[in-house]
Structure formats: C-alpha cells, structure tokens
Design an enzyme around this catalytic site. Structure first.
Site, short mmCIF file in Angstrom:
data_model
loop_
_atom_site.label_atom_id
_atom_site.label_comp_id
_atom_site.label_asym_id
_atom_site.label_seq_id
_atom_site.Cartn_x
_atom_site.Cartn_y
_atom_site.Cartn_z
NE ARG A 65 -4.17 -1.87 1.52
CZ ARG A 65 -4.23 -2.99 2.25
NH1 ARG A 65 -3.42 -3.17 3.26
NH2 ARG A 65 -5.10 -3.92 1.94
CE LYS B 208 -0.52 13.39 -15.11
NZ LYS B 208 -0.83 13.39 -16.56
CD GLU C 289 8.07 15.78 -24.44
OE1 GLU C 289 7.35 16.70 -24.02
OE2 GLU C 289 7.62 14.66 -24.76
CE LYS D 2 5.54 17.10 -14.92
NZ LYS D 2 5.19 16.00 -15.78
CD GLU E 12 -3.85 15.73 -16.69
OE1 GLU E 12 -3.91 15.92 -17.89
OE2 GLU E 12 -3.24 14.81 -16.16
NE ARG F 263 0.76 17.10 -13.86
CZ ARG F 263 1.03 16.10 -13.04
NH1 ARG F 263 0.10 15.52 -12.37
NH2 ARG F 263 2.23 15.67 -12.88
CG ASN G 95 -1.90 16.73 -23.83
OD1 ASN G 95 -1.08 15.85 -23.60
ND2 ASN G 95 -3.03 16.52 -24.47
CG HIS H 203 2.25 15.64 -25.73
ND1 HIS H 203 3.06 16.76 -25.77
CD2 HIS H 203 2.99 14.67 -25.14
CE1 HIS H 203 4.23 16.46 -25.22
NE2 HIS H 203 4.21 15.21 -24.83
CG HIS I 51 -0.22 11.17 -27.19
ND1 HIS I 51 -0.85 11.90 -26.20
CD2 HIS I 51 0.99 10.84 -26.70
CE1 HIS I 51 -0.04 11.99 -25.16
NE2 HIS I 51 1.08 11.37 -25.43
CG HIS J 127 6.93 10.77 -26.31
ND1 HIS J 127 5.56 10.70 -26.53
CD2 HIS J 127 7.14 11.83 -25.50
CE1 HIS J 127 4.98 11.69 -25.87
NE2 HIS J 127 5.91 12.38 -25.23
N1 LIG Z 1 4.93 10.33 -15.44
C1 LIG Z 1 4.86 11.34 -16.26
O1 LIG Z 1 4.42 12.44 -15.90
C2 LIG Z 1 5.36 11.18 -17.66
C3 LIG Z 1 5.53 12.29 -18.48
C4 LIG Z 1 6.04 12.10 -19.76
C5 LIG Z 1 6.38 10.83 -20.19
N2 LIG Z 1 6.21 9.76 -19.37
C6 LIG Z 1 6.59 8.40 -19.79
O2 LIG Z 1 8.00 8.37 -19.96
C7 LIG Z 1 8.32 7.33 -20.88
C8 LIG Z 1 9.34 7.83 -21.84
O3 LIG Z 1 10.50 8.22 -21.14
P1 LIG Z 1 11.94 8.21 -21.83
O4 LIG Z 1 11.90 8.96 -23.08
O5 LIG Z 1 12.91 8.59 -20.78
O6 LIG Z 1 12.08 6.68 -22.28
P2 LIG Z 1 12.90 5.44 -21.74
O7 LIG Z 1 12.87 5.37 -20.27
O8 LIG Z 1 12.44 4.27 -22.50
O9 LIG Z 1 14.37 5.80 -22.20
C9 LIG Z 1 14.65 5.92 -23.58
C10 LIG Z 1 15.84 5.02 -23.97
O10 LIG Z 1 17.02 5.58 -23.42
C11 LIG Z 1 17.76 4.61 -22.70
N3 LIG Z 1 18.46 5.36 -21.66
C12 LIG Z 1 17.96 5.86 -20.51
N4 LIG Z 1 18.90 6.62 -19.90
C13 LIG Z 1 20.00 6.59 -20.69
C14 LIG Z 1 21.28 7.17 -20.60
N5 LIG Z 1 21.62 8.01 -19.61
N6 LIG Z 1 22.19 6.87 -21.56
C15 LIG Z 1 21.87 6.05 -22.59
N7 LIG Z 1 20.66 5.50 -22.75
C16 LIG Z 1 19.73 5.77 -21.79
C17 LIG Z 1 16.72 3.61 -22.27
O11 LIG Z 1 17.31 2.34 -22.12
C18 LIG Z 1 15.76 3.62 -23.43
O12 LIG Z 1 16.21 2.76 -24.44
C19 LIG Z 1 7.01 6.92 -21.53
O13 LIG Z 1 6.62 5.68 -21.03
C20 LIG Z 1 6.02 8.00 -21.11
O14 LIG Z 1 4.72 7.53 -21.00
C21 LIG Z 1 5.71 9.92 -18.12
ZN LIG Z 2 5.82 14.09 -24.00
#
Ligand SMILES: NC(=O)c1ccc[n+]([C@@H]2O[C@H](COP(=O)([O-])OP(=O)(O)OC[C@H]3O[C@@H](n4cnc5c(N)ncnc54)[C@H](O)[C@@H]3O)[C@@H](O)[C@H]2O)c1
Ligand SMILES: [Zn+2]
Length: 360
Positions: free
Chosen positions: A115, A137, A179, A221, A231, A235, A239, A242, A246, A259
């Site tokens: 929990r 989130k 971004e 942010k 949100e 918030r 977007n 996006h 998306h 992305h």
């Molecule tokens: N929680 C939120 O508010 C929020 C906001 C935006 C996005 N997200 C989520 O975040 C995710 C995308 O995040 P991301 O772009 O970081 O993707 P990711 O975590 O998949 O990382 C992208 C790639 O980079 C590699 N990587 C990570 N750190 C590295 C480093 N220092 N050096 C070399 N390679 C590295 C990873 O292995 C992966 O292949 C999605 O799932 C999305 O839904 C969440």
């Molecule tokens: Zn994004």
C-alpha cells in the site's frame, strides 16, 4: 547545483539538479532498506558511479529490460515479488534510476507495494529530467493503451545529474530536446529566447550548459504541477503538441518515431493549426517552428495516413464526449485551451506540415 521545490498535497519535495546531485541521496535516512530499480545497460555504464555517489556501494539493483514493454502489470508484479523476496518492508525505499519507463514503473510499484512505500526518482534521460520525474504521475500500460493504470503519488526526492545524459544516442537526445522546446513555448520569452541562442550548438558533452538547460526546463514543469497536482485544468498545457503527437505515434504502431519526435511533428502541426484558427500571429508561429527545427533533423512524416491520424485524435485521453481539447499556442508564453476548432483546419494543418507546404 540547484534545488527546486514542488508543492504537493503530501507536503512537497525537492528536485535537485546538477552535477553531483546523486549525493543528495546520502541525506535520506531512516529507511529499513533501500532498493534500486534500473535497466541492465544503464547500470553497466553508470551503476558504479551512481552507487558511489548515492552512498550505496555494492548495491545490487533490480533489473527490468530497457524499453516501453517493461511498463506493464506483469513487470510490476515481478518487481514487487522480487522486493518481497529481498526483504523489502513498509519502511523500505525504492530508487528509480532510469528514463521515464523505469520512473513510471518504479513509481507505480512503490506507490502500491504494501500500500505504498517511499521512492526517489533519479532520472537519466532528458525527457525524464525535465518532465516525467516530477509531478508524481506513475503508470503502466495495458496492452495497447498507454498509461491506462496508474497512481498519483509524489516521490520523496528527485535527483537529476545531467552528466548521465552523455551516454544518450544523438537521436534520443534530440528527442528529449523537443520536449524542452515545448517548455520554452509554454514558459515565455526568457527561456524561449535563451533556447534560440543555445540549441543550435548544444552538445551532450557540454555539461555546464546542459545543467542550466535542465534546471530551466524542469522549473517549467515544477511550476505547473505545483499549482495543479491532479490535472484539473492547468496541467493540460503540458499536452501542447501531444494531441497530434500521440495520434502519430499510435498510427505508426509506436515503432517509427521516438516520443519526442512525434511531439515535434505535433508541435509544428498545432502551431500551424493555431495560425489557421486565427489565434496565432504568423511571425510568432514562424519563430516557434524555427525553434523546433533548430533541434535537428526529424524522421519524415510522409506516408502517415491522414484519415488514421484524424480518427485517432478524438480518442485522446483529454478528449471529452468525442470533442478534442486543443492546446493552442497564442504567443510565446501563452496557450489557450479550446474545443472550438473547425475540422477542416485540423486536416489542413496536418496536411500542410506533412507535405512540407508550410514550414513556419
Ligand atoms: N509520469 C509522467 O508524468 C510522464 C511524463 C512524460 C512521459 N512519461 C513516460 O515516460 C516514458 C518515456 O520516457 P523516456 O523517453 O525517458 O524513455 P525510456 O525510459 O524508455 O528511455 C529511452 C531510452 O534511453 C535509454 N536510456 C535511458 N537513460 C539513458 C542514458 N543516460 N544513456 C543512454 N541510454 C539511456 C533507455 O534504455 C531507453 O532505451 C514513456 O513511457 C512516457 O509515457 C511519463
Ligand atoms: Zn511528452
């Protein structure tokens, strides 16, 4: 090093950004045990330095495969089982060391394990350092639906060391910068103008400049989520770009674009849409589009089917009753939220950007 403060219903938390930020983990005391969740490649590269800085020498992390498919209920279950096997209890702490995938999964597991236990975000991608690590989130994907199941649960602390970005591939690095451009448009002329100056020559090896960039973009942010944790409305501005983004990702099966690249196309399209809707002066639109382009080359968007993208827009999570809620840029530092956009303008914005008929 900078310390930003996020306000949250649970009292708030610090975001520490800068070279050496991981050392702040040494100050977290009172836990029965500490666990690290990460990916094998990342740990191989950075694990030794991270555990030394964090004051956890010899730590043996919990590993999940790199990539979006680890953000799933089966992986959440495996991580929770392993935590239990290793003796994690209610007073244990979990550190998510990775990009948004590890961060979202780690946050989800921590917020539900027994929990809820405390967790820390130690983000390692640009996207995670300026966006996903803050705001609390957490989520996993269920089949094709991204982030279908999740929680809102603030981390105890966020520690972002920009030196870790040095191992990112140039393409992933650029993807995160799109971004940052979004944050520039949202924030105002100060950050936007600075990005215009530094983005064209930015290199991952320039740690000092990267540190400033992460601090300034993360602040955007922090400001948004501090005002609106759940949100309700504010918030939504995050977007920007996006809605199209998306839809483009989904229309191409999440394979063709990173992305941030889909968001970059989404930004260009929504800038054009705002112009067509008479909300944005073309001179400002041009400046915004130029900043998107300044990040570097984008994989082409030709061949992405228009009907498919337009059809997917209404399935966006922010759509209400089939009406798309658009976040339109009105000027640098100001966006508006509206559903009152003619469908023809949406189709035209997509088409003109896709065909290169409008380049800002
Ligand atoms: N929680 C939120 O508010 C929020 C906001 C935006 C996005 N997200 C989520 O975040 C995710 C995308 O995040 P991301 O772009 O970081 O993707 P990711 O975590 O998949 O990382 C992208 C790639 O980079 C590699 N990587 C990570 N750190 C590295 C480093 N220092 N050096 C070399 N390679 C590295 C990873 O292995 C992966 O292949 C999605 O799932 C999305 O839904 C969440
Ligand atoms: Zn994004």
């Amino acid at each position: 090093m900078r310390r930003l403060r996020v306000k949250s219903s649970a009292g708030g938390y610090d975001v520490i950004v800068g070279r050496g930020a991981w050392r702040a983990l040494r100050g977290l005391r009172g836990y029965s045990s500490t666990f690290i969740l990460t990916e094998p490649g990342l740990w191989k590269h950075w694990g030794r330095r991270f555990s030394r800085d964090a004051g956890l020498p010899g730590a043996s992390p919990l590993l999940v495969p790199a990539g979006e498919s680890s953000k799933s209920l089966p992986w959440a279950g495996r991580v929770a089982s392993e935590l239990l096997e290793r003796g994690a209890d209610r007073r244990s702490m979990l550190i998510a060391f990775g990009g948004g995938v590890v961060g979202d999964l780690g946050g989800f597991v921590a917020s539900t394990y027994m929990r809820g236990i405390d967790y820390v975000q130690a983000p390692t991608t640009i996207l995670a350092q300026v966006d996903s690590s803050m705001g609390g989130k957490t989520a996993v994907n269920i089949r094709a639906m991204k982030n279908l199941v999740g929680t809102i649960c603030a981390p105890r602390l966020v520690v972002s060391d920009p030196r870790v970005l040095a191992s990112m591939t140039p393409r992933a690095f650029r993807s995160g910068l799109y971004e940052v451009v979004k944050h520039g448009i949202l924030s105002g002329p100060g950050l936007f103008g600075w990005l215009e100056k530094i983005l064209p020559g930015l290199r991952v090896s320039n740690a000092a400049l990267l540190e400033t960039l992460v601090v300034r973009a993360a602040q955007v942010k922090v400001d948004v989520v501090s005002r609106d944790e759940r949100e309700a409305a504010l918030r939504h501005v995050l977007n920007l770009g996006h809605t199209f983004g998306h839809a483009i990702e989904e229309a191409t099966g999440y394979r063709r674009y990173l992305h941030g690249e889909a968001v970059a196309w989404g930004l260009l399209m929504v800038i054009r849409l705002a112009e067509l809707a008479g909300r944005l002066d073309p001179a400002n639109g041009k400046r915004m589009a130029r900043l998107v382009r300044a990040v570097g080359p984008l994989p082409a968007v030709a061949g992405v089917r228009e009907e498919r993208v337009l059809g997917l827009l209404t399935r966006d999570k922010k759509a209400v009753g089939g009406k798309v809620l658009w976040i339109l840029p009105e000027r640098i530092g100001k966006v508006c939220e509206t559903s009152d956009v003619p469908r023809e303008a949406v189709a035209r914005a997509f088409r003109e950007v896709q065909r290169g008929e409008w380049n800002g």
